[in-house]
Design an enzyme around this catalytic site. Structure first.
Site, PDB file in Angstrom:
ATOM      1  N   HIS A  19      19.287  17.204  25.339  1.00 36.79           N
ATOM      2  CA  HIS A  19      19.092  18.482  25.429  1.00 36.79           C
ATOM      3  C   HIS A  19      18.419  18.770  26.565  1.00 36.79           C
ATOM      4  O   HIS A  19      18.334  19.531  27.222  1.00 36.79           O
ATOM      5  CB  HIS A  19      18.575  19.065  24.123  1.00 36.79           C
ATOM      6  CG  HIS A  19      19.916  19.106  22.903  1.00 36.79           C
ATOM      7  ND1 HIS A  19      19.607  18.665  21.691  1.00 36.79           N
ATOM      8  CD2 HIS A  19      21.137  19.489  22.880  1.00 36.79           C
ATOM      9  CE1 HIS A  19      20.799  18.672  20.712  1.00 36.79           C
ATOM     10  NE2 HIS A  19      21.594  19.153  21.646  1.00 36.79           N
ATOM     11  N   LYS A  43      26.047  26.154   7.770  1.00 41.06           N
ATOM     12  CA  LYS A  43      25.744  24.824   7.873  1.00 41.06           C
ATOM     13  C   LYS A  43      24.537  24.425   6.966  1.00 41.06           C
ATOM     14  O   LYS A  43      23.814  25.313   6.567  1.00 41.06           O
ATOM     15  CB  LYS A  43      25.234  24.600   9.205  1.00 41.06           C
ATOM     16  CG  LYS A  43      26.728  24.333  10.029  1.00 41.06           C
ATOM     17  CD  LYS A  43      26.097  23.457  11.537  1.00 41.06           C
ATOM     18  CE  LYS A  43      27.369  23.117  12.353  1.00 41.06           C
ATOM     19  NZ  LYS A  43      26.724  22.459  13.576  1.00 41.06           N
ATOM     20  N   ARG A  92      29.303  15.472  27.662  1.00 32.50           N
ATOM     21  CA  ARG A  92      28.513  14.044  27.844  1.00 32.50           C
ATOM     22  C   ARG A  92      29.821  13.079  28.234  1.00 32.50           C
ATOM     23  O   ARG A  92      29.501  12.036  28.989  1.00 32.50           O
ATOM     24  CB  ARG A  92      28.081  13.697  26.540  1.00 32.50           C
ATOM     25  CG  ARG A  92      26.836  14.421  26.129  1.00 32.50           C
ATOM     26  CD  ARG A  92      26.611  14.125  24.736  1.00 32.50           C
ATOM     27  NE  ARG A  92      27.566  14.829  23.950  1.00 32.50           N
ATOM     28  CZ  ARG A  92      27.670  14.977  22.601  1.00 32.50           C
ATOM     29  NH1 ARG A  92      26.818  14.830  22.107  1.00 32.50           N
ATOM     30  NH2 ARG A  92      28.637  15.752  21.921  1.00 32.50           N
ATOM     31  N   SER A 130      22.758  14.938  18.225  1.00 30.32           N
ATOM     32  CA  SER A 130      22.014  15.327  17.217  1.00 30.32           C
ATOM     33  C   SER A 130      22.697  14.631  15.949  1.00 30.32           C
ATOM     34  O   SER A 130      21.866  14.183  14.751  1.00 30.32           O
ATOM     35  CB  SER A 130      21.928  16.806  16.894  1.00 30.32           C
ATOM     36  OG  SER A 130      21.488  17.445  17.985  1.00 30.32           O
TER      37      SER A 130
HETATM   38  O1  PNS Z   1      25.459  22.610  19.474  1.00 29.69           O
HETATM   39  P1  PNS Z   1      26.709  22.915  19.193  1.00 29.69           P
HETATM   40  O2  PNS Z   1      26.948  22.862  17.540  1.00 29.69           O
HETATM   41  O3  PNS Z   1      27.820  22.086  19.427  1.00 29.69           O
HETATM   42  O4  PNS Z   1      26.677  24.284  19.473  1.00 29.69           O
HETATM   43  C1  PNS Z   1      28.233  25.178  19.219  1.00 29.69           C
HETATM   44  C2  PNS Z   1      27.777  26.732  19.350  1.00 29.69           C
HETATM   45  C3  PNS Z   1      26.575  27.179  18.896  1.00 29.69           C
HETATM   46  C4  PNS Z   1      27.497  27.008  20.988  1.00 29.69           C
HETATM   47  C5  PNS Z   1      29.259  27.337  19.064  1.00 29.69           C
HETATM   48  O5  PNS Z   1      29.445  27.085  17.749  1.00 29.69           O
HETATM   49  C6  PNS Z   1      29.016  29.103  19.178  1.00 29.69           C
HETATM   50  O6  PNS Z   1      29.106  29.590  20.306  1.00 29.69           O
HETATM   51  N1  PNS Z   1      28.779  29.812  17.946  1.00 29.69           N
HETATM   52  C7  PNS Z   1      28.432  31.084  18.006  1.00 29.69           C
HETATM   53  C8  PNS Z   1      29.790  31.749  17.242  1.00 29.69           C
HETATM   54  C9  PNS Z   1      30.871  32.035  18.481  1.00 29.69           C
HETATM   55  O7  PNS Z   1      30.683  32.657  19.419  1.00 29.69           O
HETATM   56  N2  PNS Z   1      31.914  31.633  18.273  1.00 29.69           N
HETATM   57  C10 PNS Z   1      33.060  31.513  19.211  1.00 29.69           C
HETATM   58  C11 PNS Z   1      33.087  30.265  20.169  1.00 29.69           C
HETATM   59  S1  PNS Z   1      34.541  30.217  21.270  1.00 29.69           S
END
Ligand code: PNS
Length: 188
Positions: A19, A43, A92, A130
């Site tokens: 990150h 979560k 990645r 993570s």
């Molecule tokens: O670190 P992560 O868990 O891969 O992050 C995922 C994240 C937070 C970017 C994604 O889950 C997200 O954008 N969540 C917010 C809800 C949302 O906008 N959902 C639609 C995404 S297309």
């Protein structure tokens, strides 16, 4: 001249060197970068959002154009609220691509004015996540070199507390000293 602001959304549970690598890269190409931690009530995280925010703030304190924030709801709505033009995400390996593409296209459908920008972290972090850091730490493996030192220390503290609970040295809802004396009685 137009200034470009981007958000870097994610769970960051815990934040890793991968990150940080991406934040550094993002800070070089965007005028402003907001690391945005998702507040996700569904979560069961290792770290509270407040803890994650604190760790990320410390990790990014040397970058003048990087800030840390939290959000809930849709990422695109948050991006608009803070007047960002771009969403930064890391890729990645090819395995990330499918999910990231799906998310980027959905975000574009929801908010066509926002661009998703993918960046690759350094190759040495291509296996790092993570989830794996949590798993390795929970099973007693070494996590130095995977996370910044301040995060490693926090993870270790969490693991120590979890082990103390597991060994009966700490009892849920009781002060540590109460838990300790009870376990000593048990052993006697
Ligand atoms: O670190 P992560 O868990 O891969 O992050 C995922 C994240 C937070 C970017 C994604 O889950 C997200 O954008 N969540 C917010 C809800 C949302 O906008 N959902 C639609 C995404 S297309």
């Amino acid at each position: 001249m137009k200034r470009i602001k981007a958000i870097y959304p994610g769970s960051f549970d815990p934040p890793t060197n991968g990150h940080l690598d991406l934040i550094e890269r993002g800070s070089k190409i965007f005028d402003e970068l907001v690391v945005a931690i998702l507040r996700n009530p569904e979560k069961d995280p290792l770290f509270s959002v407040a803890d994650r925010r604190k760790m990320l703030e410390e990790m990014t304190s040397s970058f003048d154009n990087v800030s840390v924030d939290t959000f809930d709801g849709l990422t695109v709505d948050y991006a608009l609220r803070v007047e960002a033009q771009a969403i930064l995400r890391g890729i990645r390996a090819i395995s990330d691509y499918e999910y990231e593409l799906q998310m980027a296209l959905m975000n574009r459908k929801l908010q066509p004015a926002l661009e998703t920008v993918f960046m690759m972290p350094a190759e040495k972090y291509s296996y790092l996540s993570s989830r794996l850091v949590r798993e390795v730490a929970q099973l007693g493996g070494a996590i130095e070199c995977l996370v910044p030192e301040l995060v490693e220390q926090k993870v270790r503290e969490k693991m120590d507390i979890a082990h103390k609970f597991a060994n009966g040295e700490l009892l849920p809802g009781k002060a540590p000293s109460e838990g300790k004396s009870k376990s000593r009685k048990k052993k006697a």
